[in-house]
Design a protein around this motif. Structure first.
Motif, PDB file in Angstrom:
ATOM      1  N   ALA A 137      37.164  33.299  34.529  1.00 10.34           N
ATOM      2  CA  ALA A 137      36.600  32.662  35.719  1.00 10.34           C
ATOM      3  C   ALA A 137      36.913  33.477  36.964  1.00 10.34           C
ATOM      4  O   ALA A 137      36.056  33.662  37.839  1.00 10.34           O
ATOM      5  N   SER A 138      38.134  33.988  37.053  1.00  6.59           N
ATOM      6  CA  SER A 138      38.525  34.826  38.190  1.00  6.59           C
ATOM      7  C   SER A 138      37.667  36.077  38.256  1.00  6.59           C
ATOM      8  O   SER A 138      37.236  36.508  39.324  1.00  6.59           O
ATOM      9  N   HIS A 139      37.367  36.654  37.091  1.00  6.42           N
ATOM     10  CA  HIS A 139      36.550  37.861  37.035  1.00  6.42           C
ATOM     11  C   HIS A 139      35.134  37.610  37.553  1.00  6.42           C
ATOM     12  O   HIS A 139      34.517  38.476  38.167  1.00  6.42           O
ATOM     13  N   LEU A 140      34.619  36.405  37.324  1.00  8.09           N
ATOM     14  CA  LEU A 140      33.288  36.062  37.810  1.00  8.09           C
ATOM     15  C   LEU A 140      33.281  35.759  39.304  1.00  8.09           C
ATOM     16  O   LEU A 140      32.301  36.028  39.999  1.00  8.09           O
ATOM     17  N   LEU A 141      34.382  35.196  39.795  1.00  6.05           N
ATOM     18  CA  LEU A 141      34.442  34.767  41.195  1.00  6.05           C
ATOM     19  C   LEU A 141      34.887  35.878  42.141  1.00  6.05           C
ATOM     20  O   LEU A 141      34.429  35.962  43.281  1.00  6.05           O
ATOM     21  N   VAL A 142      35.820  36.700  41.698  1.00  5.22           N
ATOM     22  CA  VAL A 142      36.343  37.796  42.530  1.00  5.22           C
ATOM     23  C   VAL A 142      35.870  39.084  41.883  1.00  5.22           C
ATOM     24  O   VAL A 142      36.513  39.617  40.986  1.00  5.22           O
ATOM     25  N   THR A 143      34.748  39.602  42.360  1.00  2.00           N
ATOM     26  CA  THR A 143      33.989  40.557  41.557  1.00  2.00           C
ATOM     27  C   THR A 143      34.248  42.023  41.863  1.00  2.00           C
ATOM     28  O   THR A 143      33.803  42.877  41.111  1.00  2.00           O
ATOM     29  N   GLU A 211      28.043  26.727  41.806  1.00  2.00           N
ATOM     30  CA  GLU A 211      27.757  28.087  41.311  1.00  2.00           C
ATOM     31  C   GLU A 211      27.248  27.973  39.874  1.00  2.00           C
ATOM     32  O   GLU A 211      27.920  28.352  38.913  1.00  2.00           O
ATOM     33  N   GLU A 212      26.036  27.432  39.729  1.00  4.97           N
ATOM     34  CA  GLU A 212      25.520  27.123  38.410  1.00  4.97           C
ATOM     35  C   GLU A 212      25.387  28.372  37.529  1.00  4.97           C
ATOM     36  O   GLU A 212      25.699  28.346  36.337  1.00  4.97           O
ATOM     37  N   LYS A 213      24.952  29.484  38.112  1.00  2.00           N
ATOM     38  CA  LYS A 213      24.784  30.712  37.328  1.00  2.00           C
ATOM     39  C   LYS A 213      26.124  31.227  36.815  1.00  2.00           C
ATOM     40  O   LYS A 213      26.234  31.670  35.669  1.00  2.00           O
ATOM     41  N   LEU A 214      27.157  31.167  37.665  1.00  3.67           N
ATOM     42  CA  LEU A 214      28.475  31.643  37.233  1.00  3.67           C
ATOM     43  C   LEU A 214      29.038  30.740  36.143  1.00  3.67           C
ATOM     44  O   LEU A 214      29.644  31.215  35.177  1.00  3.67           O
ATOM     45  N   ARG A 215      28.848  29.445  36.302  1.00  6.70           N
ATOM     46  CA  ARG A 215      29.337  28.515  35.283  1.00  6.70           C
ATOM     47  C   ARG A 215      28.637  28.766  33.953  1.00  6.70           C
ATOM     48  O   ARG A 215      29.254  28.747  32.880  1.00  6.70           O
ATOM     49  N   GLN A 216      27.339  29.050  34.024  1.00  9.63           N
ATOM     50  CA  GLN A 216      26.579  29.333  32.804  1.00  9.63           C
ATOM     51  C   GLN A 216      27.054  30.627  32.148  1.00  9.63           C
ATOM     52  O   GLN A 216      27.174  30.705  30.919  1.00  9.63           O
ATOM     53  N   LEU A 217      27.337  31.641  32.956  1.00  7.66           N
ATOM     54  CA  LEU A 217      27.865  32.900  32.417  1.00  7.66           C
ATOM     55  C   LEU A 217      29.198  32.669  31.715  1.00  7.66           C
ATOM     56  O   LEU A 217      29.444  33.211  30.631  1.00  7.66           O
ATOM     57  N   LEU A 218      30.061  31.867  32.333  1.00  4.94           N
ATOM     58  CA  LEU A 218      31.370  31.589  31.745  1.00  4.94           C
ATOM     59  C   LEU A 218      31.217  30.867  30.412  1.00  4.94           C
ATOM     60  O   LEU A 218      31.853  31.240  29.416  1.00  4.94           O
ATOM     61  N   GLU A 219      30.359  29.848  30.380  1.00  9.15           N
ATOM     62  CA  GLU A 219      30.273  28.978  29.209  1.00  9.15           C
ATOM     63  C   GLU A 219      29.370  29.524  28.107  1.00  9.15           C
ATOM     64  O   GLU A 219      29.556  29.186  26.937  1.00  9.15           O
ATOM     65  N   GLU A 220      28.399  30.365  28.469  1.00  3.86           N
ATOM     66  CA  GLU A 220      27.422  30.805  27.465  1.00  3.86           C
ATOM     67  C   GLU A 220      27.525  32.281  27.102  1.00  3.86           C
ATOM     68  O   GLU A 220      26.963  32.712  26.095  1.00  3.86           O
ATOM     69  N   PHE A 221      28.227  33.061  27.939  1.00  7.36           N
ATOM     70  CA  PHE A 221      28.342  34.499  27.670  1.00  7.36           C
ATOM     71  C   PHE A 221      29.790  34.917  27.417  1.00  7.36           C
ATOM     72  O   PHE A 221      30.085  35.522  26.388  1.00  7.36           O
TER      73      PHE A 221
END
Length: 630
Positions: A137-143, A211-221
């Motif tokens: 999650a940190s990797h997605l948020l702090v890029t 942040e729907e796209k980030l949440r989707q990346l976390l949960e689906e990728f």
């Protein structure tokens, strides 16, 4: 200090307790009795979510886990010792916890859950219900950073100092292992890790709200890859150690011969070819080769010594000594960068098969690509004879099995065609044309059937260079033409594919406004310096802006493909194993009877992993080793 990325200064400038390790009183306790363990299990089942942390001496074969920590509410945590002298028998305790670990209904959170997954897998327990990984999650948020260790995240998000591992184990030659520490130290350290992971889960979940796209990346990728990568690390890939030993012996012999030749030319038996200082003094002070070849020499600004990099030595063309030194360096790199490290990481599995267990990092790049460490298997060359010889050492483990390679063809150019919507570039892929031959035909003004191999190579450099934002100076060096000629080639390219030019310009303009770019799936990368006044900094960041959406989308694509392929392998009972991911390539070992079925399945799942306007092409092949499978 954190905002300015001076993270190393924090420990130097602040004494150990300048920041609080906790903002309130904490309750960390041992699980010493069966009653306590059963109470913990009951609490977890009632809560429905638990933060986990594991502590172990990392060993490729045994993965000796020394303890687990559990946190259900902030500032409270439980520690279960798994050492041989623990009050509770480790395996019996884990069996009692098996239903908790393997339940999809009980959600698991933590930092780097892959390590917990692997630690439990060595005890034949499959960790399920993975709900939130703080590191991912940190990797997605702090890029724009690659530091996502728990200590850094805790300091950044909670303004609390987590106890560093080095404070307990020490550093350098005096560094201890966790096996050498007492149970109380382990308990406090690991409970703190589980506690902070729980607190950070809530903090980062809140940050992901909206942040729907980030949440989707976390949960689906990203999170679905945890067990897949964990299993790949456990299996490892089989190695033909005798082949590596032969390569080592050959390299050492060639190096010894080159050393003698170079020392003879230097007229110095003690000449150290690995010393840039001695090489520079020999070439430019003693022999004055730069004068003979009419080459300008450069010095290192810091040390004042002569520069002796590859470009400098290649400029002294026609001279035998620089050529011998370059050969020495190439062979030395082959030995020290590839052969020796591979041999160092070989361990035998339970069947006596030598294997290498690389570790896959999900947060090691800012584009979202996976990286490989201990050892790095993503940097072994494929286009050089030396690289192909090294790849021959990677073989299938079981007797008569084969290595299967599945590789996306020109995936970044296909993504560029999809994103830009350029009709001519898209048509070339839709009609199955050779894109490099087509580009060469346009740039050099000849019919495709008359394109020469060197023209196609130049066009290939331009096609991929455009993806990376390459300008005329760099292209001119790569294809050995003048800067003016390189500029003409790039202009011809953009005249032929105008929507590509439009896409690149729009991407840079958008990045200047938002100081960020996104992949097709919303993976974001901050580019804070794109409006820099410094031309070189600005140009570098513009290259990042152009490349990241394409390379990042390719990274997301291969992740989705791995998830689909792994599901099919599991559901359909394949014996075949997914072993490695190397950029756009997946590597398997397979028994002969599954070969056709595996290749068809992998090709289908990789082609259909995501839907693009441009068809994805997957090349699948097999052989007795990695080199033959390409």
């Amino acid at each position: 200090l954190l905002e300015l990325e001076f993270t190393r200064l924090i420990d130097k400038l602040l004494p150990p307790h300048a920041l609080p390790t906790h903002t309130t009183e904490v309750h960390y306790q041992f699980i010493d009795t069966t009653a306590q363990l059963e109470q913990l299990i009951s609490n977890i089942q009632n809560t429905g979510e638990v933060a986990l942390a594991s502590l172990y001496n990392y060993d490729q074969q045994t993965q000796q886990c020394l303890g687990l920590a559990f946190a259900l509410q902030p500032h409270n945590a439980w520690y279960l010792s798994l050492s041989d002298d623990a009050n509770l028998a480790p395996q019996q305790s884990l069996e009692k916890l098996r239903n908790v670990f393997e339940s999809n209904d009980i959600k698991k959170v933590g930092h780097n859950l892959k390590e917990v997954w692997i630690a439990l897998a060595f005890r034949d327990i499959e960790l399920r219900g993975l709900a939130f990984d703080v590191m991912l999650a940190s990797h997605l948020l702090v890029t724009n950073r690659t530091q996502h260790d728990l200590e850094t995240i805790t300091l950044r998000e909670l303004n609390i100092r987590k106890t560093p591992e080095k404070e307990i184990l020490g550093t350098g030659r005096n560094k201890r292992t966790w096996q050498d520490t007492d149970e109380n130290s382990r308990c406090q350290y690991l409970c703190e890790e589980a506690d902070f992971s729980l607190q950070l889960t809530q903090q980062l979940r809140n940050r992901m709200q909206g942040e729907e796209k980030l949440r989707q990346l976390l949960e689906e990728f990203d999170q679905p890859l945890i067990p897949i990568l964990g299993q790949m690390e456990r299996w490892g890939i089989a190695i033909d150690t005798s082949h590596l030993q032969e390569l080592k012996k050959e390299a050492e012999g060639v190096l010894e011969d080159l050393q003698e030749k170079i020392a003879k030319q230097a007229d110095d038996p003690d000449f150290n070819v690995q010393s840039p200082k001695q090489v520079g003094e020999l070439l430019f002070d003693k022999l004055s080769l730069h004068v003979e070849c009419n080459v300008d020499i450069k010095r290192n600004q810091k040390t004042g010594t002569y520069k002796t990099d590859r470009e400098t030595l290649e400029a002294l063309e026609g001279q035998e000594l620089p050529r011998l030194i370059l050969q020495y360096r190439d062979w030395q790199k082959r030995l020290s960068t590839y052969i020796d490290p591979l041999l160092e990481f070989v361990v035998k599995d339970k069947d006596g098969i030598p294997r290498i267990h690389t570790r896959f990092r999900q947060t090691g790049t800012v584009t979202g690509r996976l990286s490989s460490v201990s050892p790095n298997l993503q940097n072994i060359p494929i286009r050089t004879p030396a690289g192909r010889e090294i790849r021959k050492a990677f073989v299938a483990g079981p007797k008569n099995w084969v290595i299967v390679s599945a590789d996306y063809s020109q995936v970044e150019l296909r993504i560029l065609a999809h994103i830009s919507g350029d009709p001519d570039l898209s048509r070339a892929f839709m009609e199955g044309e050779d894109i490099h031959t087509r580009t060469a035909s346009i740039i050099f003004g000849v019919f495709p059937s008359f394109v020469l191999p060197e023209q196609r190579s130049a066009a290939k450099a331009i096609n991929f260079g455009i993806v990376y934002g390459m300008g005329p100076p760099r292209l001119s060096k790569q294809i050995n033409v003048s800067v003016k000629e390189a500029g003409r080639f790039i202009r011809s390219y953009f005249e032929s594919y105008p929507k590509v030019k439009h896409y690149l310009d729009n991407t840079i303009q958008h990045a200047r406004k938002s100081r960020s770019v996104e992949t097709l799936f919303g993976r974001r990368r901050e580019i804070p310096d794109i409006n820099s006044k410094a031309p070189r900094v600005k140009a570098h960041n513009e290259h990042i802006a152009v490349n990241t959406p394409i390379q990042g989308t390719a990274a997301d694509l291969i992740k989705k493909a791995m998830i689909h392929v792994a599901r099919r392998l599991r559901e359909e009972g394949f014996q075949s194993r997914l072993l490695l991911q190397i950029h756009d390539e997946l590597l398997f070992e397979a028994p002969p009877e599954e070969l056709n079925r595996l290749q068809a399945m992998v090709q289908k799942e990789m082609r259909e992993a995501i839907k693009l306007d441009i068809p994805l092409v997957v090349d699948v092949s097999h052989g007795k080793n990695w080199s033959d499978a390409h």
